[in-house]
Write a protein that holds these residues in place. Structure first.
Motif, PDB file in Angstrom:
ATOM      1  N   THR A 227       0.837  -1.208   0.000  1.00 40.85           N
ATOM      2  CA  THR A 227       0.000   0.000   0.000  1.00 40.85           C
ATOM      3  C   THR A 227       0.870   1.256   0.000  1.00 40.85           C
ATOM      4  O   THR A 227       0.588   2.238  -0.706  1.00 40.85           O
ATOM      5  CB  THR A 227      -0.909  -0.003   1.235  1.00 40.85           C
ATOM      6  OG1 THR A 227      -1.707  -1.194   1.234  1.00 40.85           O
ATOM      7  CG2 THR A 227      -1.821   1.212   1.239  1.00 40.85           C
ATOM      8  N   ALA A 228       1.941   1.228   0.801  1.00 45.74           N
ATOM      9  CA  ALA A 228       2.843   2.382   0.817  1.00 45.74           C
ATOM     10  C   ALA A 228       3.506   2.591  -0.536  1.00 45.74           C
ATOM     11  O   ALA A 228       3.685   3.734  -1.001  1.00 45.74           O
ATOM     12  CB  ALA A 228       3.911   2.164   1.899  1.00 45.74           C
ATOM     13  N   LEU A 229       3.853   1.506  -1.194  1.00 43.46           N
ATOM     14  CA  LEU A 229       4.459   1.612  -2.525  1.00 43.46           C
ATOM     15  C   LEU A 229       3.479   2.208  -3.525  1.00 43.46           C
ATOM     16  O   LEU A 229       3.847   3.081  -4.338  1.00 43.46           O
ATOM     17  CB  LEU A 229       4.925   0.232  -2.983  1.00 43.46           C
ATOM     18  CG  LEU A 229       5.616   0.161  -4.341  1.00 43.46           C
ATOM     19  CD1 LEU A 229       6.875   1.022  -4.342  1.00 43.46           C
ATOM     20  CD2 LEU A 229       5.953  -1.272  -4.706  1.00 43.46           C
ATOM     21  N   LEU A 230       2.239   1.746  -3.472  1.00 47.64           N
ATOM     22  CA  LEU A 230       1.232   2.313  -4.382  1.00 47.64           C
ATOM     23  C   LEU A 230       0.991   3.781  -4.092  1.00 47.64           C
ATOM     24  O   LEU A 230       0.834   4.607  -5.014  1.00 47.64           O
ATOM     25  CB  LEU A 230      -0.085   1.525  -4.232  1.00 47.64           C
ATOM     26  CG  LEU A 230      -0.098   0.079  -4.761  1.00 47.64           C
ATOM     27  CD1 LEU A 230      -1.463  -0.560  -4.514  1.00 47.64           C
ATOM     28  CD2 LEU A 230       0.223   0.045  -6.253  1.00 47.64           C
ATOM     29  N   PHE A 231       0.963   4.124  -2.794  1.00 46.76           N
ATOM     30  CA  PHE A 231       0.751   5.527  -2.434  1.00 46.76           C
ATOM     31  C   PHE A 231       1.911   6.399  -2.934  1.00 46.76           C
ATOM     32  O   PHE A 231       1.700   7.498  -3.488  1.00 46.76           O
ATOM     33  CB  PHE A 231       0.607   5.645  -0.918  1.00 46.76           C
ATOM     34  CG  PHE A 231       0.393   7.050  -0.455  1.00 46.76           C
ATOM     35  CD1 PHE A 231      -0.858   7.657  -0.531  1.00 46.76           C
ATOM     36  CD2 PHE A 231       1.453   7.788   0.059  1.00 46.76           C
ATOM     37  CE1 PHE A 231      -1.037   8.979  -0.112  1.00 46.76           C
ATOM     38  CE2 PHE A 231       1.271   9.091   0.486  1.00 46.76           C
ATOM     39  CZ  PHE A 231       0.014   9.696   0.407  1.00 46.76           C
ATOM     40  N   ALA A 232       3.148   5.899  -2.777  1.00 41.61           N
ATOM     41  CA  ALA A 232       4.303   6.664  -3.253  1.00 41.61           C
ATOM     42  C   ALA A 232       4.295   6.803  -4.761  1.00 41.61           C
ATOM     43  O   ALA A 232       4.589   7.875  -5.319  1.00 41.61           O
ATOM     44  CB  ALA A 232       5.592   5.979  -2.778  1.00 41.61           C
ATOM     45  N   GLN A 237       3.412  10.084  -9.468  1.00 42.09           N
ATOM     46  CA  GLN A 237       2.737  10.261 -10.761  1.00 42.09           C
ATOM     47  C   GLN A 237       1.925  11.552 -10.775  1.00 42.09           C
ATOM     48  O   GLN A 237       1.916  12.285 -11.772  1.00 42.09           O
ATOM     49  CB  GLN A 237       1.828   9.056 -11.018  1.00 42.09           C
ATOM     50  CG  GLN A 237       1.133   9.063 -12.373  1.00 42.09           C
ATOM     51  CD  GLN A 237       2.103   8.814 -13.511  1.00 42.09           C
ATOM     52  OE1 GLN A 237       3.177   8.273 -13.306  1.00 42.09           O
ATOM     53  NE2 GLN A 237       1.738   9.226 -14.712  1.00 42.09           N
ATOM     54  N   ARG A 238       1.256  11.840  -9.659  1.00 43.02           N
ATOM     55  CA  ARG A 238       0.431  13.054  -9.615  1.00 43.02           C
ATOM     56  C   ARG A 238       1.322  14.303  -9.636  1.00 43.02           C
ATOM     57  O   ARG A 238       0.997  15.309 -10.311  1.00 43.02           O
ATOM     58  CB  ARG A 238      -0.428  13.039  -8.353  1.00 43.02           C
ATOM     59  CG  ARG A 238      -1.409  14.206  -8.275  1.00 43.02           C
ATOM     60  CD  ARG A 238      -2.393  14.000  -7.151  1.00 43.02           C
ATOM     61  NE  ARG A 238      -3.341  15.080  -7.074  1.00 43.02           N
ATOM     62  CZ  ARG A 238      -4.417  15.198  -7.839  1.00 43.02           C
ATOM     63  NH1 ARG A 238      -4.673  14.289  -8.765  1.00 43.02           N
ATOM     64  NH2 ARG A 238      -5.240  16.216  -7.693  1.00 43.02           N
ATOM     65  N   SER A 239       2.458  14.243  -8.947  1.00 44.01           N
ATOM     66  CA  SER A 239       3.368  15.391  -8.972  1.00 44.01           C
ATOM     67  C   SER A 239       3.912  15.628 -10.372  1.00 44.01           C
ATOM     68  O   SER A 239       4.056  16.765 -10.833  1.00 44.01           O
ATOM     69  CB  SER A 239       4.522  15.163  -8.004  1.00 44.01           C
ATOM     70  OG  SER A 239       4.025  15.045  -6.675  1.00 44.01           O
ATOM     71  N   ARG A 240       4.218  14.549 -11.067  1.00 37.33           N
ATOM     72  CA  ARG A 240       4.734  14.670 -12.435  1.00 37.33           C
ATOM     73  C   ARG A 240       3.691  15.272 -13.363  1.00 37.33           C
ATOM     74  O   ARG A 240       3.983  16.126 -14.209  1.00 37.33           O
ATOM     75  CB  ARG A 240       5.148  13.279 -12.925  1.00 37.33           C
ATOM     76  CG  ARG A 240       5.885  13.277 -14.256  1.00 37.33           C
ATOM     77  CD  ARG A 240       6.555  11.940 -14.463  1.00 37.33           C
ATOM     78  NE  ARG A 240       7.164  11.866 -15.768  1.00 37.33           N
ATOM     79  CZ  ARG A 240       6.620  11.343 -16.850  1.00 37.33           C
ATOM     80  NH1 ARG A 240       5.403  10.829 -16.771  1.00 37.33           N
ATOM     81  NH2 ARG A 240       7.266  11.330 -18.008  1.00 37.33           N
TER      82      ARG A 240
END
Length: 265
Positions: A227-232, A237-240
């Motif tokens: 879950t932490a990996l998906l969140f990161a 992706q959203r920042s990009r």
């Protein structure tokens, strides 16, 4: 003279014939008696009440000795032929062949008495046994009855005494201390004393949570990491996407992107 000789010969012949007849009857009688005697001897072998073997008696006496020493009561057995009241086997905590009844060494005593009868095959009566528990006068009749009923509860019925009288009477004898305690005649045998030395401490037990649920905990940790990996990944992706959107808006407004100058276009 001839007539006289003839008469004397007839008398001699008659006497010899009579003597021969008696000899035949005597021989027949002896044969019959021998046959009857053989039949009686052979038939009595199957009707004998077999006493306990030497091993059964030898195993029973030490058990009764220990019980008598701890409870203060003498225990014994008596096996008899029902019809002749002949003692076929007697024994007690005092030894094989030593009775407890009317024994000065046993003021208090309990014994099992079994009288077994085997009938002939021609008789319509069945084989049977009569089993009683006899005691010294200080023990009440109700206690004797309870001990007698206790023998049947342990499987030592009259049929067992008919089938194996020697084994049954010794087995009943070693059961008397327990039955006497149940009937309140004596105190139960003392239990062995606990060891005085303190036992070594046991190793510290691990956590039951980790030992019993380690699979669930491992799966939960893996799920949290995933879950932490998906969140990161989503955050990156959203920042990009935001950065690209900001650069596109800047170009549309004629604003140079960061890191570039108009001269460098």
């Amino acid at each position: 003279m001839a007539g006289a000789k003839t008469t004397g010969g007839q008398k001699a012949a008659g006497a010899n014939a009579t003597k021969g007849t008696w000899i035949v009857w005597v021989v027949i009688g002896v044969v019959v008696l021998c046959c009857v005697g053989i039949g009686v001897v052979n038939g009595s072998d199957g009707d004998d009440v077999l006493p306990p073997t030497s091993q059964e008696r030898g195993d029973t006496v030490p058990i009764l000795q220990r019980s008598s020493a701890s409870q203060g009561v003498c225990y014994g057995w008596v096996l008899q032929d029902y019809y002749g009241y002949t003692d076929l086997s007697v024994g007690s905590n005092l030894g094989d062949g030593v009775a407890v009844e009317e024994n000065a060494a046993c003021p208090r005593w309990v014994q099992v008495v079994a009288r077994v009868a085997y009938t002939s095959e021609s008789s319509e009566s069945n084989d049977f046994a009569r089993v009683t528990v006899e005691t010294s006068d200080d023990i009440p009749a109700t206690a004797r009855l309870r001990m007698r009923n206790g023998l049947e509860r342990l499987g030592l019925t009259e049929d067992a005494f008919v089938d194996e009288p020697g084994w049954a009477v010794t087995r009943a004898a070693v059961s008397l201390p327990l039955l006497a305690a149940e009937a309140g005649v004596v105190e139960p045998a003392p239990t062995p004393a606990a060891a005085t030395a303190e036992p070594a401490p046991l190793p510290e037990a691990g956590s039951d949570l980790w030992r019993d649920r380690w699979g669930y905990l491992l799966a939960a940790v893996g799920l949290l990491l995933f879950t932490a990996l998906l969140f990161a990944a989503g955050f990156w992706q959203r920042s990009r996407q935001r950065r690209k959107g900001a650069e596109g808006t800047a170009r549309a407004n004629g604003v140079p992107a960061r890191g570039r100058t108009p001269e460098g276009r």
